[in-house]
Design a protein around this motif. Structure first.
Motif, PDB file in Angstrom:
ATOM      1  N   ALA A  26       0.823  -1.211   0.000  1.00  0.00           N
ATOM      2  CA  ALA A  26       0.000   0.000   0.000  1.00  0.00           C
ATOM      3  C   ALA A  26       0.861   1.266   0.000  1.00  0.00           C
ATOM      4  N   ALA A  27       2.179   1.104   0.131  1.00  0.00           N
ATOM      5  CA  ALA A  27       3.059   2.278   0.174  1.00  0.00           C
ATOM      6  C   ALA A  27       2.931   3.067  -1.123  1.00  0.00           C
ATOM      7  N   ILE A  28       2.756   4.386  -0.992  1.00  0.00           N
ATOM      8  CA  ILE A  28       2.663   5.251  -2.171  1.00  0.00           C
ATOM      9  C   ILE A  28       4.076   5.537  -2.653  1.00  0.00           C
ATOM     10  N   VAL A  29       4.374   5.183  -3.898  1.00  0.00           N
ATOM     11  CA  VAL A  29       5.739   5.359  -4.379  1.00  0.00           C
ATOM     12  C   VAL A  29       5.867   6.497  -5.387  1.00  0.00           C
ATOM     13  N   GLN A  30       4.783   6.939  -5.986  1.00  0.00           N
ATOM     14  CA  GLN A  30       4.878   8.037  -6.956  1.00  0.00           C
ATOM     15  C   GLN A  30       3.526   8.719  -7.115  1.00  0.00           C
ATOM     16  N   ARG A  31       3.563  10.051  -7.013  1.00  0.00           N
ATOM     17  CA  ARG A  31       2.379  10.839  -7.304  1.00  0.00           C
ATOM     18  C   ARG A  31       2.395  11.135  -8.800  1.00  0.00           C
ATOM     19  N   LEU A  32       1.265  10.943  -9.470  1.00  0.00           N
ATOM     20  CA  LEU A  32       1.228  11.204 -10.910  1.00  0.00           C
ATOM     21  C   LEU A  32       0.724  12.628 -11.136  1.00  0.00           C
ATOM     22  N   PRO A  33       1.281  13.308 -12.154  1.00  0.00           N
ATOM     23  CA  PRO A  33       0.906  14.704 -12.352  1.00  0.00           C
ATOM     24  C   PRO A  33      -0.535  14.872 -12.835  1.00  0.00           C
ATOM     25  N   TYR A  34      -1.095  13.871 -13.449  1.00  0.00           N
ATOM     26  CA  TYR A  34      -2.479  13.985 -13.918  1.00  0.00           C
ATOM     27  C   TYR A  34      -3.039  12.574 -14.073  1.00  0.00           C
TER      28      TYR A  34
ATOM     29  N   ASP B  55      -6.362   6.388  -9.246  1.00  0.00           N
ATOM     30  CA  ASP B  55      -6.485   7.405  -8.198  1.00  0.00           C
ATOM     31  C   ASP B  55      -5.390   8.467  -8.277  1.00  0.00           C
ATOM     32  N   GLY B  56      -4.588   8.418  -9.346  1.00  0.00           N
ATOM     33  CA  GLY B  56      -3.585   9.470  -9.518  1.00  0.00           C
ATOM     34  C   GLY B  56      -2.319   9.267  -8.711  1.00  0.00           C
ATOM     35  N   VAL B  57      -2.232   8.195  -7.956  1.00  0.00           N
ATOM     36  CA  VAL B  57      -0.968   7.868  -7.277  1.00  0.00           C
ATOM     37  C   VAL B  57      -0.649   6.396  -7.530  1.00  0.00           C
ATOM     38  N   LEU B  58       0.652   6.090  -7.555  1.00  0.00           N
ATOM     39  CA  LEU B  58       1.062   4.704  -7.749  1.00  0.00           C
ATOM     40  C   LEU B  58       1.454   4.113  -6.402  1.00  0.00           C
ATOM     41  N   SER B  59       0.849   2.981  -6.069  1.00  0.00           N
ATOM     42  CA  SER B  59       1.270   2.274  -4.862  1.00  0.00           C
ATOM     43  C   SER B  59       2.284   1.207  -5.285  1.00  0.00           C
ATOM     44  N   TRP B  60       3.052   0.730  -4.314  1.00  0.00           N
ATOM     45  CA  TRP B  60       4.046  -0.299  -4.624  1.00  0.00           C
ATOM     46  C   TRP B  60       3.354  -1.549  -5.163  1.00  0.00           C
ATOM     47  N   GLY B  61       2.167  -1.847  -4.629  1.00  0.00           N
ATOM     48  CA  GLY B  61       1.422  -3.014  -5.103  1.00  0.00           C
ATOM     49  C   GLY B  61       1.086  -2.900  -6.585  1.00  0.00           C
TER      50      GLY B  61
END
Lengths: 375, 366
Positions: A26-34, B55-61
């Motif tokens: 569930a760790a967030i590894v990258q925020r996407l710009p859009y 959701d606009g963010v990438l999780s490790w999963g």
């Protein structure tokens, strides 16, 4: 002894960054710009299967250029170029493709390249009117950017029958740069139909108000920003606030953006407010260096501003401001050159005199350039 | 501006981050090659749609679930040959990530066995050729000095030499760095001026034996070397990262203090202790060229060693030039009356100007 040194050298390496595997899915590894919507995803998939589909390619390139404008991300220019790849080098490419090609080149500051594309396009007799209007406006914009006002005027005159509103705005703007600022401001104010003001028109009026030293600029900038929240508008408003000494407001306005132009204003505001600016300053320095490595000399405007307002190297700032002035000559570029010349003291005197002559000959009116007249 | 009109607000260089870049590192050992490719998650998402829940963010999963697709994209977009022959795959690393200046990158490590010892790699790079024409790959050989090889997607095979400049290149860089750093050289020269003397209360007296002068010089140089090695390692690895303006200002201050101490000793304790303390500051200043190489972790060991050896060789050359003269003149009146005070005064003046320039960001000197 040498072994001891080797040991001393290796010790700190244990703390250096290394690749890692996150523990938690569930760790967030990258925020996407859009977010990519379903339509865009389908379009990309179809284009990946067969790149030579003009309507799909045009839509993809347009979407990428829009994102480049809103987000200020150079990756999007590469995406636009890639979508246009089948037509990128062809002289007989469809006019829509050539228009977009020219915009990619302009966005990379290849102004001569962009203009050449547009000239070729305007020479086509069978060019549909709406595309001709676009090509005229795009060319006029580049000429205005380089302070080649007669050329810009000729193009906007040709625009009149095709697109009356933009043509009038364009001509009013050119008037304002040729010694008729108050009259031009009235023309632009009359162009606003009804109560709602088009964002681009508000921006034009805001910039004119700023040149005239009129405090109405603030309201107009805010109006433009509400209509279209783009990097350029935000940066222009931040500059106005910084020029008025409203550093805290400029700081808030530029909070949390990835775009270099906004990060630059943010760092300047932090420095002025004596806040800790070490990390964002380092990030900005890296980013400007990377941009300069990729396109040498094309980012002199931001580099000069950095040297002038952040690293406080007036001579370097003057050199960069002159480099920028050779490339683009908008009022904002003149203001930058003047400030750099003043900061450089005696060394800046020749540049200041030359700029004063340029501004006098053109009849530019700009409250910010008043210091030019002190000699 | 008219640009506003056409909604083409390309604020000249309003760009965020930088253009897309992937980083390639090759480690060559005889016929064995290890390839590490760091590719931005943002770029992978554009081509592969990694954001499964949108959701606009990438999780490790989300990333891990598509690792097979990521590996396939990488192996389709990147091949290398050695002497025209392909190498045999010899395994791949586990899914990993690493942070770069423009965001998180997926780290893809693959190992290869080639037919013969590797002299050069011909890299055929096509990554993102169809989706980002501005993308570039930056390839370098582990432990080699100099600029990385810039790979343009789809431009055909490009050659990366596997021999590299190696250790010698870094030794040379270190020597060049000390030779071009007037502040470091003047600091050393200032020390040597009075290394042939010894402290006597509030003044200096010449050392009787040349041997004791040489021993004193050795102590000073060793203290300086040990101290700057520590901070050079720390700074080059990124463990410490003080603002360069402070470092440069402090370096100027050390030169100033050393020069003033020459004229009238006031710094307490043995001189080597002062030199050691000041050396810590100089070490941070040495790290610049190494930091620019972008090497990390264990890769830094050889360059650091080479660079440090180069810096020391440069120092020794300066010592070898100055010490004999100082030894010869140490008892003369002209040395005591004119040379030491004159040279130290000149250095102190210059250091004061540097200090003012660097701390106040002025430009006083051409």
């Amino acid at each position: 002894m040498r072994a001891l040194f080797a040991l001393l050298l290796v010790l700190p390496l244990a703390v250096a960054a290394e690749p890692f595997t996150p523990k938690d899915d569930a760790a967030i590894v990258q925020r996407l710009p859009y977010r990519v919507d379903a339509a865009e995803r389908t379009r990309r998939a179809a284009l990946a299967r067969d790149p030579a589909q003009l309507p799909l390619a045009l839509a993809t390139a347009r979407a990428a250029l829009d994102r480049a404008r809103v987000l200020g991300d150079p990756r999007e220019l590469g995406a636009a170029q890639a979508a246009l790849a089948p037509w990128w080098t062809r002289a007989d490419a469809p006019p829509e493709a050539v228009l977009l090609r020219a915009r990619v080149l302009q966005a990379r500051h290849d102004f001569d390249g962009g203009l050449a594309q547009l000239r070729g396009l305007l020479a086509r007799d069978d060019l549909p009117p709406e595309l001709r209007a676009q090509a005229l406006l795009d060319s006029a914009a580049v000429h205005q950017l380089r302070a080649e006002l007669p050329q810009a005027r000729t193009l906007c005159e040709q625009l009149k029958p095709l697109a009356p509103l933009p043509a009038s705005a364009c001509l009013a703007e050119l008037d304002s740069l040729s010694g008729n600022a108050p009259a031009a401001a009235q023309v632009l104010a009359r162009l606003s139909p009804g109560r709602t003001v088009l964002p681009w028109l508000a921006l034009m009026r805001a910039e004119l108000a700023e040149r005239m030293g009129d405090a109405a600029a603030l309201g107009l900038y805010r109006q433009a920003l509400v209509g279209a929240d783009e990097v350029y508008t935000r940066a222009a408003l931040a500059d106005w606030l910084l020029a008025q000494g409203r550093d805290a407001e400029a700081l808030t306005l530029t909070q949390g953006s990835d775009a270099d132009a906004l990060l630059l204003r943010h760092v300047i505001a932090l420095h002025r407010l004596n806040r800790d600016a070490a990390a964002p300053t380092a990030r900005l320095r890296d980013s400007l260096a990377a941009a300069d490595r990729r396109e040498p000399g094309k980012h002199a405007r931001e580099q000069a501003r950095f040297a002038l307002d952040v690293s406080k190297q007036p001579r370097e700032a003057l050199r960069l401001a002159q480099l920028n002035w050779a490339m683009q000559r908008e009022p904002a570029d003149a203001v930058l050159l003047l400030r750099a010349a003043q900061a450089a003291g005696r060394d800046g005197e020749p540049a200041r005199r030359e700029l004063a002559r340029f501004v006098r000959e053109r009849g530019w009116q700009d409250a910010r350039l008043a210091a030019l007249d002190r000699s | 501006m008219i640009r506003a009109l056409i909604l083409l607000l390309f604020c000249t260089s309003a760009w965020a981050h930088q253009s897309s870049e992937a980083y390639l590192r090759y480690r060559v050992d005889g016929a064995e090659v290890e390839q590490r490719l760091d590719v931005a998650l943002r770029d992978l998402d554009r081509d592969l749609g990694l954001d499964a829940d949108g959701d606009g963010v990438l999780s490790w999963g989300e990333v891990r679930a598509r690792w097979g697709d990521i590996e396939r994209l990488a192996s389709d977009g990147l091949r290398f040959t050695v002497d025209g022959a392909a190498c045999q795959s010899n395994g791949a690393g586990t899914p990993q990530l690493d942070e770069h200046s423009d965001g998180m990158h997926a780290v893809l490590v693959t190992r290869w066995r080639c037919p013969a010892a590797v002299q050069a790699l011909a890299i055929d790079y096509r990554l993102f050729a169809a989706t980002d024409a501005g993308h570039r790959g930056l390839a370098r050989l582990v432990g080699a000095a100099g600029e990385p090889l810039v790979l343009v997607p789809g431009a055909g095979p490009q050659t990366l030499s596997a021999s590299g400049a190696g250790l010698a290149g870094f030794v040379f860089e270190g020597m060049a760095h000390i030779a071009s750093g007037l502040d470091h050289l003047l600091f050393l020269a200032t020390l040597i001026l009075v290394a042939v003397w010894k402290r006597d209360g509030a003044g200096w007296v010449p050392r009787l034996s040349g041997r004791s002068a040489v021993v004193e010089t050795l102590k000073l140089v060793t203290a300086f070397t040990v101290a700057h090695s520590i901070t050079l390692g720390l700074a080059a690895s990124g463990a410490i990262d003080p603002p360069s303006r402070w470092v440069e200002s402090l370096i100027a201050l050390t030169v100033l203090l050393a020069a003033l101490d020459n004229i009238r000793p006031f710094v307490p304790g043995p001189r080597w202790a002062m030199v050691g303390l000041f050396g810590l500051v100089h070490g941070v200043g040495f790290a610049g060229p190494l930091k620019d190489l972008g090497l990390r972790g264990a890769e830094l060991v050889m360059p650091l060693l080479g660079f440090n050896v180069g810096v020391e060789l440069g120092q020794l050359a300066a010592v070898a030039l100055l010490l004999p003269v100082a030894l010869l003149l140490r008892g003369r009146t002209v040395y005591r009356r004119w040379i030491v005070p004159g040279a130290s005064g000149a250095v102190a003046t210059l250091a004061t100007l540097w200090l003012a320039e660097r701390s106040l960001a002025l430009q006083l000197l051409q």
